[in-house]
Design a protein around this motif. Structure first.
Motif, PDB file in Angstrom:
ATOM      1  N   GLU A  31      -5.958  19.972  22.081  1.00 42.72           N
ATOM      2  CA  GLU A  31      -5.624  20.791  20.914  1.00 42.72           C
ATOM      3  C   GLU A  31      -4.228  21.355  21.140  1.00 42.72           C
ATOM      4  O   GLU A  31      -3.981  22.032  22.140  1.00 42.72           O
ATOM      5  CB  GLU A  31      -6.633  21.921  20.745  1.00 42.72           C
ATOM      6  CG  GLU A  31      -6.336  22.815  19.547  1.00 42.72           C
ATOM      7  CD  GLU A  31      -7.283  24.007  19.433  1.00 42.72           C
ATOM      8  OE1 GLU A  31      -7.016  24.895  18.605  1.00 42.72           O
ATOM      9  OE2 GLU A  31      -8.278  24.040  20.190  1.00 42.72           O
ATOM     10  N   ILE A  32      -3.319  21.069  20.232  1.00 41.32           N
ATOM     11  CA  ILE A  32      -1.956  21.573  20.384  1.00 41.32           C
ATOM     12  C   ILE A  32      -1.530  22.259  19.094  1.00 41.32           C
ATOM     13  O   ILE A  32      -1.818  21.773  17.999  1.00 41.32           O
ATOM     14  CB  ILE A  32      -0.958  20.449  20.764  1.00 41.32           C
ATOM     15  CG1 ILE A  32       0.443  21.031  21.039  1.00 41.32           C
ATOM     16  CG2 ILE A  32      -0.922  19.339  19.732  1.00 41.32           C
ATOM     17  CD1 ILE A  32       1.391  20.068  21.740  1.00 41.32           C
ATOM     18  N   VAL A  33      -0.887  23.404  19.222  1.00 41.73           N
ATOM     19  CA  VAL A  33      -0.400  24.146  18.061  1.00 41.73           C
ATOM     20  C   VAL A  33       1.094  24.404  18.228  1.00 41.73           C
ATOM     21  O   VAL A  33       1.605  24.499  19.350  1.00 41.73           O
ATOM     22  CB  VAL A  33      -1.141  25.488  17.883  1.00 41.73           C
ATOM     23  CG1 VAL A  33      -2.620  25.261  17.643  1.00 41.73           C
ATOM     24  CG2 VAL A  33      -0.930  26.393  19.083  1.00 41.73           C
ATOM     25  N   PHE A  34       1.771  24.487  17.101  1.00 43.36           N
ATOM     26  CA  PHE A  34       3.197  24.797  17.112  1.00 43.36           C
ATOM     27  C   PHE A  34       3.392  26.301  16.950  1.00 43.36           C
ATOM     28  O   PHE A  34       2.832  26.905  16.035  1.00 43.36           O
ATOM     29  CB  PHE A  34       3.920  24.061  15.982  1.00 43.36           C
ATOM     30  CG  PHE A  34       5.408  24.293  15.966  1.00 43.36           C
ATOM     31  CD1 PHE A  34       6.261  23.488  16.698  1.00 43.36           C
ATOM     32  CD2 PHE A  34       5.954  25.346  15.240  1.00 43.36           C
ATOM     33  CE1 PHE A  34       7.622  23.704  16.701  1.00 43.36           C
ATOM     34  CE2 PHE A  34       7.307  25.582  15.237  1.00 43.36           C
ATOM     35  CZ  PHE A  34       8.155  24.762  15.977  1.00 43.36           C
ATOM     36  N   LEU A  35       4.153  26.904  17.862  1.00 44.32           N
ATOM     37  CA  LEU A  35       4.476  28.331  17.779  1.00 44.32           C
ATOM     38  C   LEU A  35       5.967  28.503  17.593  1.00 44.32           C
ATOM     39  O   LEU A  35       6.765  28.046  18.421  1.00 44.32           O
ATOM     40  CB  LEU A  35       4.046  29.060  19.066  1.00 44.32           C
ATOM     41  CG  LEU A  35       2.560  29.085  19.417  1.00 44.32           C
ATOM     42  CD1 LEU A  35       2.354  29.841  20.730  1.00 44.32           C
ATOM     43  CD2 LEU A  35       1.741  29.719  18.303  1.00 44.32           C
TER      44      LEU A  35
ATOM     45  N   MET B 184       3.599  16.657  19.964  1.00 50.70           N
ATOM     46  CA  MET B 184       2.327  17.048  19.358  1.00 50.70           C
ATOM     47  C   MET B 184       1.424  15.832  19.146  1.00 50.70           C
ATOM     48  O   MET B 184       0.217  15.891  19.379  1.00 50.70           O
ATOM     49  CB  MET B 184       2.588  17.784  18.041  1.00 50.70           C
ATOM     50  CG  MET B 184       3.328  19.101  18.246  1.00 50.70           C
ATOM     51  SD  MET B 184       3.409  20.153  16.789  1.00 50.70           S
ATOM     52  CE  MET B 184       1.724  20.738  16.693  1.00 50.70           C
TER      53      MET B 184
ATOM     54  N   LYS C  34      -5.918  23.299  25.666  1.00 56.66           N
ATOM     55  CA  LYS C  34      -5.296  23.952  24.513  1.00 56.66           C
ATOM     56  C   LYS C  34      -3.842  24.227  24.879  1.00 56.66           C
ATOM     57  O   LYS C  34      -3.564  24.989  25.811  1.00 56.66           O
ATOM     58  CB  LYS C  34      -6.020  25.246  24.141  1.00 56.66           C
ATOM     59  CG  LYS C  34      -5.485  25.851  22.840  1.00 56.66           C
ATOM     60  CD  LYS C  34      -6.369  26.954  22.296  1.00 56.66           C
ATOM     61  CE  LYS C  34      -5.820  27.471  20.959  1.00 56.66           C
ATOM     62  NZ  LYS C  34      -6.667  28.545  20.395  1.00 56.66           N
TER      63      LYS C  34
ATOM     64  N   TYR D 103       1.010  36.819  17.306  1.00 59.28           N
ATOM     65  CA  TYR D 103       1.742  35.880  16.461  1.00 59.28           C
ATOM     66  C   TYR D 103       1.506  36.191  14.997  1.00 59.28           C
ATOM     67  O   TYR D 103       0.357  36.409  14.581  1.00 59.28           O
ATOM     68  CB  TYR D 103       1.289  34.452  16.774  1.00 59.28           C
ATOM     69  CG  TYR D 103       2.160  33.372  16.176  1.00 59.28           C
ATOM     70  CD1 TYR D 103       3.437  33.135  16.666  1.00 59.28           C
ATOM     71  CD2 TYR D 103       1.698  32.570  15.135  1.00 59.28           C
ATOM     72  CE1 TYR D 103       4.235  32.133  16.128  1.00 59.28           C
ATOM     73  CE2 TYR D 103       2.490  31.573  14.592  1.00 59.28           C
ATOM     74  CZ  TYR D 103       3.758  31.361  15.100  1.00 59.28           C
ATOM     75  OH  TYR D 103       4.558  30.375  14.575  1.00 59.28           O
TER      76      TYR D 103
ATOM     77  N   ALA E  30       0.315  24.922  23.626  1.00 64.25           N
ATOM     78  CA  ALA E  30       1.218  25.429  22.589  1.00 64.25           C
ATOM     79  C   ALA E  30       2.604  24.840  22.802  1.00 64.25           C
ATOM     80  O   ALA E  30       3.096  24.771  23.936  1.00 64.25           O
ATOM     81  CB  ALA E  30       1.279  26.952  22.622  1.00 64.25           C
TER      82      ALA E  30
ATOM     83  N   PRO F  42       9.240  22.473  13.707  1.00 62.43           N
ATOM     84  CA  PRO F  42       8.150  21.526  13.960  1.00 62.43           C
ATOM     85  C   PRO F  42       8.450  20.110  13.481  1.00 62.43           C
ATOM     86  O   PRO F  42       7.730  19.168  13.827  1.00 62.43           O
ATOM     87  CB  PRO F  42       6.975  22.124  13.185  1.00 62.43           C
ATOM     88  CG  PRO F  42       7.606  22.920  12.088  1.00 62.43           C
ATOM     89  CD  PRO F  42       8.884  23.458  12.663  1.00 62.43           C
TER      90      PRO F  42
ATOM     91  N   GLN G 154      -2.309  15.229  20.965  1.00 62.26           N
ATOM     92  CA  GLN G 154      -3.495  14.956  20.142  1.00 62.26           C
ATOM     93  C   GLN G 154      -4.117  13.613  20.509  1.00 62.26           C
ATOM     94  O   GLN G 154      -5.344  13.480  20.550  1.00 62.26           O
ATOM     95  CB  GLN G 154      -3.102  14.988  18.663  1.00 62.26           C
ATOM     96  CG  GLN G 154      -2.760  16.379  18.164  1.00 62.26           C
ATOM     97  CD  GLN G 154      -2.029  16.375  16.826  1.00 62.26           C
ATOM     98  OE1 GLN G 154      -1.660  15.325  16.314  1.00 62.26           O
ATOM     99  NE2 GLN G 154      -1.805  17.561  16.270  1.00 62.26           N
TER     100      GLN G 154
ATOM    101  N   LEU H 149      -2.648  35.677  21.048  1.00 64.74           N
ATOM    102  CA  LEU H 149      -2.570  34.359  21.683  1.00 64.74           C
ATOM    103  C   LEU H 149      -3.025  34.492  23.131  1.00 64.74           C
ATOM    104  O   LEU H 149      -2.247  34.874  24.002  1.00 64.74           O
ATOM    105  CB  LEU H 149      -1.128  33.835  21.621  1.00 64.74           C
ATOM    106  CG  LEU H 149      -0.481  33.799  20.228  1.00 64.74           C
ATOM    107  CD1 LEU H 149       0.959  33.331  20.331  1.00 64.74           C
ATOM    108  CD2 LEU H 149      -1.274  32.905  19.284  1.00 64.74           C
TER     109      LEU H 149
END
Length: 462
Positions: free
Chosen positions: A189-193, A180, A163, A211, A165, A171, A184, A217
């Motif tokens: 699993e990657i999220v934009f913060l 990103m 995981k 957040y 970030a 983005p 993937q 987080l």
């Protein structure tokens, strides 16, 4: 004495009540109390008693497995670390199993993610039970790799990848989208913060990062920081907080801060015998003429300390023009560097993309006609180039001096050899990927996998 068993310098411990099937401990009779690595500690009430909830990464060099634990809080103690620093730690009491033996043990909850062992077995647990032979290991029993994989199977299948970030501001930028996509594609699993939408709680017992809307987080394995210059201070504060929570950060806050301070970076380069164009820095306008003379006179480059992507960089073609620009900047209390102009470069420079101590791609940038700076953001053209061994060594050494894992290193060729222009801690990917055909975003992700000992086909690395 005859009833005491023998332990080695390393032993496997089992904490059934906390749900830890196996954790390797360093046996240390020099430490009074035993300790265990713990992150995200939180105190809760259970039937009028204080309990502690915390997370443990039980396997060495493997953050992809997390065991959520809880135990009764029995004390708060001031503990002095091996480096001599005193800190308050929470103390819990729980049964431990060492081979066939089971007994209660007191554990201080410590941040041991950076240490070789996730647990330390102190002399209170050893006293009256064991003698220690530091020349031997695993005398109480051994866990094979197959056995560990079996024990931790339920923790592994819940998560097929890491995981991650991406900590940035936009983005939609090419570089951020590519990173990103690469994560993937490798099953993570990657999220934009957004840097400015995260906030933090500073607390010795239960530090947090939250957040937008209060979401905590606390489950990231790694952070990829791409902090724009205007939010360097706050972005680096967030990176330090993630690091305190045991999250791997691709570039550290200290490294980013050093790279963004062009004056400090230049001083570090000079100290480590890294050659740069002759550079001057002064506070008073009284010696502007001598400052210009010191860097071999006009034409010369004048740049803001916080300049980036070619912005805030001026070419002064005459001494008089240089004096006017320098004094104008000083009159508004703006810090600048004055740097010699390398005429023989003919508007060309080299960008080396360095990841984990290796140059993974290089391109030559050519300035547009009439421009002096070969920057892609300013209309420059890029093409693939084969760099010399001297240029390769220069790029790698510069990133090591700043302790950057990922960097764009700008080099200019001069009559006296390659010179370092600057090092960028958030280098763009578009120009160099297009010019070289290299999948740099993928290399960044595989570097994180390497650092975290993550293998897509092998869930546990011991």
């Amino acid at each position: 004495m005859n009833n005491q068993k023998l332990l080695g310098s390393e032993e496997w411990c089992v904490f059934e009540e906390m749900g830890i099937p196996a954790i390797k401990a360093r046996v240390d009779s020099g430490a009074k109390t035993s300790s265990i690595q713990a992150a995200n500690s939180k105190i809760v009430m259970r039937h009028g008693e204080e309990w502690v909830q915390f997370d443990v990464h039980p396997l060495q060099e493997n953050r992809s497995i997390t065991v959520h634990c809880e135990a009764r809080l029995i004390d708060r103690r001031i503990v002095k670390s091996s480096s001599g620093i005193s800190e308050e730690r929470l103390v819990v009491k729980t049964p431990v199993r060492l081979g066939p033996d089971k007994f209660d043990i007191e554990l201080t909850l410590a941040s041991r993610d950076t240490m070789e062992f996730r647990m330390l077995l102190g002399r209170e647990a050893l006293s009256g039970r064991y003698l220690v032979d530091p020349g031997q290991n695993l005398l109480a029993g051994e866990f094979t790799a197959d056995r560990l994989e079996q024990l931790y199977a339920s923790y592994i299948h819940k998560k097929s990848g890491l995981k991650i970030a991406l900590l940035a501001s936009n983005p939609h930028l090419y570089s951020n989208r590519r990173i990103m996509e690469a994560a993937q594609d490798r099953g993570h699993e990657i999220v934009f913060l957004n840097v400015e939408l995260a906030y933090m709680k500073l607390d010795a017992n239960s530090p947090e990062i939250r957040y937008r809307g209060g979401n905590i987080l606390n489950e990231f394995d790694a952070i990829i920081p791409r902090i724009r210059p205007s939010v360097t201070f706050y972005g680096c504060a967030l990176i330090r907080q993630f690091d305190n929570l045991g999250v791997y950060c691709l570039n550290s806050a200290e490294a980013i801060t050093q790279s963004r301070d062009k004056l400090f970076a230049s001083q570090l380069f000079a100290r480590h015998d890294i050659h740069i164009p002759i550079t001057g820095f002064a506070k008073s306008p009284n010696d502007t003429k001598d400052l210009i003379k010191m860097v071999n006179g006009a034409p010369l480059i004048i740049k803001l300390l916080e300049s980036t992507q070619g912005k805030g960089v001026v070419l002064a073609e005459t001494n008089k023009a240089a004096e006017s620009v320098i004094n104008a900047f000083k009159s508004v209390q703006t810090n600048i560097l004055v740097q010699e102009f390398i005429k023989e470069a003919n508007g060309q420079d080299i960008r080396c993309f360095v990841i984990d101590g290796k140059v993974v791609a290089s391109m030559q940038r050519q300035a547009e006609k009439g421009e002096f700076r070969a920057n892609i953001h300013q209309g420059g053209r890029a093409s693939m180039i084969k760099i010399t061994s001297e240029e390769r060594k220069l790029a790698i050494k510069a990133t090591k001096v700043l302790n950057l894992s990922v960097a764009g290193v700008d080099i200019i060729r001069s009559n006296r050899g390659p010179l370092l222009l600057e090092v960028n801690s958030s280098p763009g990917l578009e120009g160099i990927e297009n010019a070289t055909g290299k999948d740099i975003a993928n290399t960044m992700i595989t570097t994180i996998e390497k650092k975290l000992k993550y293998h897509p086909k092998k869930a546990i690395e011991l």
